[in-house]
Design a protein around this motif. Structure first.
Motif, mmCIF file in Angstrom:
data_model
loop_
_atom_site.group_PDB
_atom_site.id
_atom_site.type_symbol
_atom_site.label_atom_id
_atom_site.label_comp_id
_atom_site.label_asym_id
_atom_site.label_seq_id
_atom_site.Cartn_x
_atom_site.Cartn_y
_atom_site.Cartn_z
ATOM 1 N N VAL A 1 30.713 40.459 40.438
ATOM 2 C CA VAL A 1 30.813 41.737 39.728
ATOM 3 C C VAL A 1 29.472 42.245 39.223
ATOM 4 C CG1 VAL A 1 33.228 41.369 39.080
ATOM 5 C CG2 VAL A 1 31.402 40.609 37.531
ATOM 6 N N THR A 2 28.433 41.411 39.284
ATOM 7 C CA THR A 2 27.104 41.887 38.888
ATOM 8 C C THR A 2 26.406 42.623 40.028
ATOM 9 O OG1 THR A 2 25.875 39.902 39.566
ATOM 10 C CG2 THR A 2 26.907 39.859 37.402
ATOM 11 N N ASP A 3 26.963 42.524 41.226
ATOM 12 C CA ASP A 3 26.344 43.087 42.428
ATOM 13 C C ASP A 3 27.058 44.380 42.803
ATOM 14 O OD1 ASP A 3 25.763 43.735 45.135
ATOM 15 O OD2 ASP A 3 25.201 41.663 45.552
ATOM 16 N N ASP B 1 25.408 41.089 32.095
ATOM 17 C CA ASP B 1 25.527 41.448 33.509
ATOM 18 C C ASP B 1 26.946 41.210 34.025
ATOM 19 O OD1 ASP B 1 22.956 42.306 33.770
ATOM 20 O OD2 ASP B 1 22.215 40.518 34.814
ATOM 21 N N VAL B 2 27.522 40.073 33.662
ATOM 22 C CA VAL B 2 28.848 39.722 34.180
ATOM 23 C C VAL B 2 29.939 40.588 33.561
ATOM 24 C CG1 VAL B 2 30.602 37.908 34.310
ATOM 25 C CG2 VAL B 2 28.196 37.357 34.767
ATOM 26 N N MET B 3 29.891 40.770 32.250
ATOM 27 C CA MET B 3 31.029 41.440 31.615
ATOM 28 C C MET B 3 30.788 42.915 31.328
ATOM 29 S SD MET B 3 32.867 38.446 29.391
ATOM 30 C CE MET B 3 31.577 38.129 28.220
ATOM 31 N N ALA B 4 29.688 43.281 30.723
ATOM 32 C CA ALA B 4 29.446 44.699 30.418
ATOM 33 C C ALA B 4 29.103 45.473 31.695
ATOM 34 C CB ALA B 4 28.340 44.839 29.388
ATOM 35 N N ARG B 5 28.070 45.003 32.398
ATOM 36 C CA ARG B 5 27.693 45.662 33.654
ATOM 37 C C ARG B 5 28.810 45.507 34.694
ATOM 38 N NH1 ARG B 5 23.219 46.769 37.286
ATOM 39 N NH2 ARG B 5 23.609 45.866 39.357
ATOM 40 N N GLY B 6 29.361 44.301 34.807
ATOM 41 C CA GLY B 6 30.404 44.061 35.798
ATOM 42 C C GLY B 6 31.612 44.958 35.610
ATOM 43 N N SER B 7 32.082 45.085 34.372
ATOM 44 C CA SER B 7 33.230 45.955 34.091
ATOM 45 C C SER B 7 32.909 47.404 34.418
ATOM 46 C CB SER B 7 33.642 45.840 32.625
ATOM 47 O OG SER B 7 34.085 44.544 32.332
ATOM 48 N N PHE B 8 31.692 47.814 34.080
ATOM 49 C CA PHE B 8 31.259 49.179 34.394
ATOM 50 C C PHE B 8 31.268 49.420 35.898
ATOM 51 C CE2 PHE B 8 27.245 51.052 36.035
ATOM 52 C CZ PHE B 8 27.610 52.393 35.965
ATOM 53 N N LEU B 9 30.707 48.489 36.683
ATOM 54 C CA LEU B 9 30.642 48.667 38.128
ATOM 55 C C LEU B 9 32.035 48.703 38.756
ATOM 56 C CD1 LEU B 9 27.657 46.305 39.100
ATOM 57 C CD2 LEU B 9 27.661 48.813 39.012
ATOM 58 N N VAL B 10 32.898 47.809 38.317
ATOM 59 C CA VAL B 10 34.260 47.770 38.864
ATOM 60 C C VAL B 10 35.012 49.041 38.501
ATOM 61 C CG1 VAL B 10 36.491 46.578 38.740
ATOM 62 C CG2 VAL B 10 34.374 45.249 38.921
ATOM 63 N N SER B 11 34.917 49.455 37.243
ATOM 64 C CA SER B 11 35.632 50.660 36.809
ATOM 65 C C SER B 11 35.126 51.897 37.544
ATOM 66 C CB SER B 11 35.479 50.846 35.299
ATOM 67 O OG SER B 11 36.107 49.800 34.603
ATOM 68 N N ARG B 12 33.822 51.972 37.747
ATOM 69 C CA ARG B 12 33.261 53.142 38.424
ATOM 70 C C ARG B 12 33.722 53.219 39.874
ATOM 71 N NH1 ARG B 12 26.859 53.759 39.397
ATOM 72 N NH2 ARG B 12 27.400 52.045 40.806
ATOM 73 N N ALA B 13 33.652 52.088 40.585
ATOM 74 C CA ALA B 13 34.069 52.077 41.988
ATOM 75 C C ALA B 13 35.565 52.378 42.109
ATOM 76 C CB ALA B 13 33.746 50.724 42.614
ATOM 77 N N ALA B 14 36.351 51.823 41.197
ATOM 78 C CA ALA B 14 37.794 52.058 41.235
ATOM 79 C C ALA B 14 38.141 53.497 40.873
ATOM 80 C CB ALA B 14 38.503 51.098 40.284
ATOM 81 N N ALA B 15 37.420 54.054 39.901
ATOM 82 C CA ALA B 15 37.721 55.416 39.445
ATOM 83 C C ALA B 15 37.545 56.428 40.568
ATOM 84 C CB ALA B 15 36.843 55.780 38.256
ATOM 85 N N ARG B 16 36.570 56.194 41.449
ATOM 86 C CA ARG B 16 36.389 57.113 42.575
ATOM 87 C C ARG B 16 37.663 57.188 43.412
ATOM 88 N NH1 ARG B 16 31.095 54.212 43.424
ATOM 89 N NH2 ARG B 16 29.480 55.480 42.398
ATOM 90 N N VAL B 17 38.283 56.036 43.644
ATOM 91 C CA VAL B 17 39.523 55.995 44.429
ATOM 92 C C VAL B 17 40.664 56.635 43.650
ATOM 93 C CG1 VAL B 17 41.203 54.489 45.565
ATOM 94 C CG2 VAL B 17 38.764 53.902 45.621
ATOM 95 N N LEU B 18 40.798 56.276 42.388
ATOM 96 C CA LEU B 18 41.902 56.792 41.568
ATOM 97 C C LEU B 18 41.850 58.312 41.472
ATOM 98 C CD1 LEU B 18 41.805 54.167 38.663
ATOM 99 C CD2 LEU B 18 43.400 54.234 40.581
#
Length: 678
Positions: free
Chosen positions: A476-478, A524-541
């Motif tokens: 999730v950091t990547d 990186d794992v939790m703050a950045r990771g959550s941000f990256l996952v939410s952003r990528a998912a939000a595009r689809v949603l």
């Protein structure tokens, strides 16, 4: 003890059902006639064992067979009221059942019982349907089989078709089977082996004839610009289009999707005749009941601008819905069931592939498999003749058949999260794994994302097959890895509805012991990771327009100030505020964003097993083995928090009962007064 006749029937069914060339999933039926002792009279009685309604040949078991008294079934011919009332005969089958009767008898039961043969197979092979749907199918049947197989004109499945086939067999004693116009084949034999041999001979003989006699380009010449895109480009375009296509298929009701770029699909769409053939629709009842009478076909070349393609798909969707409504209006009468929805179940995109949809991943996948069968049928028919499926009036009679409607009403009520696609990060163990299991149990399709792909796939396998859960690697950091995980979810199940940001780790150190590297890793794992996952998912949603849920597994530490926990607690506070920020931003798109604040979850936790537990135990001066009990005793309810309790909260937040709740943090901590929200 199982009757040997039944054992033979099941073994034959499994062999026939295991080969796609023979029949499609849940298509066709097999039967055997034999004798058993009637427990009431003690006398031998002749019985019919036949695959029941809705079963699948490849996986058929004895409970999936309907068992009927043959004398009573055949006696129905004497009271048959005629083709206009033949649907009444299905209810009459219940009065022919032997004992408890087994599975519900299907509409094809008459075919098996009335034909004077000990063993009967009715199948839907592509090669057989190609002959059955050819414009000159009757003559082709003579040319291909030389009189050993007889043509039976199209008739809707039912009692009259059974009488027709029985009469054909009686009039042609040397025949081993028949081609059913527009539909499939039926074969018979004196033994189970002979029936199977005859079925396979018909299928293979038809396939050989089609291969030998087909014209070089049955779908016409290549259509410039409509050829298959390179694989990587194809996949990227499928990902980009999937949310829009799913929105189209889900206009009337939510659907799960399946994507395939099978070469047969790409070849069909690259040929000049594909628009004409697709518009004719499928023919075999098993096909169009699962694919609708015809697909939606994009009429732009493979390399058209993606945004232009999306806009055109939406225009075509409006036209498709109007066309389907007109089809319904042309044929419906006062007794017809209400229209079941006007959205396509199959969407064809030249150069890219086929999207198919259903109420479950399995039905979506099977719809795609059936349309692939239809493409094979069209290729065969066009290769030696002209494809001529049954007309739309007959299709409507089957699609809106009262018996089909009754079958739909017998379907179990969907589970609360049916049709929803969930992505859970850090889901190979602990809280994430419990969440994945709970969401799947409530009907969702689940993508288990974890840094350890082997563990992710193993966790998915625990839940079920790939129609229910898949495991993927996700760091999730990547940024690229996160996008790849979301793309995989979209292609696996057609889209995305529910995201759980659970991936995490924890470093238990005091301020002075915490290094900058520790701080960066934690964030990186939790703050950045959550941000990256939410952003990528939000595009689809957002692109889907179907709403959705994003859930953060935060912590009581996001509001509770404890010792030696600076990096972990600070990043949890970051996650907690992301919930509020995203709830405010995504609300206009119908996307709910909520968080869960657990207390320390010790049992099953990868974080605690990785050293965090020992360090926290040292902070509190207790043995590590007693840490869960220690946490429980400091709560108001004196209860230990387990992964399943967090999973319960995720389900509730995503259920219809909390459809109007967003921006909320739910404590799952058994009551920690210092962590009360203010």
């Amino acid at each position: 003890m199982t009757n040997p006749t039944v054992t033979e029937l099941l073994e034959r069914s499994h062999r026939l059902g295991a080969e796609k060339k023979n029949t499609n999933y849940a298509g066709g039926n097999t039967s055997a006639k034999g004798r058993e002792t009637d427990p009431v009279t003690g006398q031998a009685v002749e019985l019919l064992w036949v695959k029941g309604s809705g079963g699948d040949l490849g996986t058929l078991t004895e409970p999936g067979l309907a068992v009927l008294r043959l004398d009573r079934l055949r006696a129905l011919a004497d009271v048959y009221p005629g083709v206009e009332r033949e649907d009444e005969m299905v209810a009459a089958f219940d009065f022919c059942l032997h004992g408890k009767g087994g599975a519900a008898p299907s509409i094809d039961t008459a075919m098996h019982g009335l034909v004077d043969a000990a063993h009967v197979d009715h199948l839907h092979p592509d090669s057989g349907i190609a002959i059955a749907t050819a414009a000159d199918g009757e003559q082709l049947t003579k040319d291909v089989f030389g009189g050993r197989v007889v043509w039976v004109p199209w008739r809707r499945p039912g009692f009259q078709l059974g009488l027709d086939i029985a009469a054909v067999k009686d009039a042609n004693p040397d025949a081993v089977g028949c081609v059913l116009g527009g539909h499939g084949i039926t074969a018979w034999g004196a033994t189970s082996a002979e029936a199977e041999e005859h079925s396979c001979w018909i299928i293979d003989t038809a396939a050989a004839y089609l291969s030998e006699h087909s014209r070089p380009e049955p779908f016409g010449p290549a259509l410039p610009g409509y050829g298959a895109l390179p694989e990587a480009e194809r996949r990227a375009r499928a990902v980009a289009l999937a949310p829009t296509v799913r929105a189209i298929a889900s206009h009337d009701r939510p659907m799960v999707g399946h994507f395939t770029d099978d070469p047969a699909v790409l070849d069909f769409l690259a040929a000049a005749e594909h628009p004409r053939l697709a518009a004719l629709g499928t023919s075999c009842p098993d096909h169009f009941l699962r694919t609708k009478v015809k697909p939606l076909v994009l009429d732009l070349p493979a390399d058209a601008d993606v945004e232009a393609v999306k806009a055109r798909l939406r225009e075509l969707h409006e036209a498709y819905r109007a066309d389907y409504q007109a089809y319904y209006d042309r044929h419906a009468d006062a007794g017809s069931p209400a229209i079941r929805g006007a959205d396509p179940l199959v969407v064809l995109v030249p150069g890219v592939g086929m999207f198919s949809y259903g109420a479950t991943k399995q039905t979506a996948r099977v719809a795609g498999e059936f349309y692939l069968n239809a493409i094979n049928v069209m290729r065969g028919a066009e290769g030696v003749s002209t494809y001529a499926p049954i007309d739309e009036a007959e299709k409507f009679r089957i699609e809106y058949w009262a018996l089909e409607e009754a079958k739909l009403r017998r379907m179990p009520k969907p589970k609360p999260l049916a049709t929803r696609v969930a992505l859970v990060t850090g889901a190979a163990s602990g809280i994430g794994k419990a969440i994945a299991h709970r969401l799947a149990a409530e009907g969702a399709c689940v993508v288990i994302a974890d840094l350890d792909v082997d563990k992710a796939q193993a966790a998915a396998a625990e839940i079920g097959g790939t129609d229910v859960a898949v495991g993927v690697r996700a760091d999730v950091t990547d940024e690229d890895a996160v996008q790849e995980a979301v793309d995989t979810a979209v292609l696996a199940f057609g889209g995305l509805d529910l995201v759980v940001n659970n991936a995490g780790l924890s470093l238990s150190k005091s301020l002075l012991e915490t290094t900058a590297k520790d701080w960066d890793l934690q964030h990186d794992v939790m703050a950045r990771g959550s941000f990256l996952v939410s952003r990528a998912a939000a595009r689809v949603l957002i692109d889907q327009g179907l709403g959705g849920d994003i859930v953060y597994i935060s912590s009581k530490n996001s509001v509770f100030a404890g010792p030696n926990n600076i990096a972990y607690s600070a990043t949890k506070a970051d996650q907690a505020h992301q919930v509020r920020l995203l709830a405010a931003e995504l609300g206009e798109h119908g996307v709910k964003v909520n968080g869960i604040n657990p207390d320390g979850v010790v049992r099953g936790s990868g974080i605690f097993a990785g050293g965090w537990g020992a360090k926290r135990a040292a902070v509190y001066g207790v043995e590590e083995s007693e840490l869960g009990a220690y946490y429980a005793q400091r709560t108001l309810l004196k209860r230990e928090v387990l992964p399943e309790h967090v999973a319960n909260a995720v389900f509730v937040l995503c259920s219809a009962d909390l459809s109007h709740t967003t921006g909320l943090h739910v404590p799952v901590d058994a009551g920690v007064a210092a962590a009360f929200l203010r």
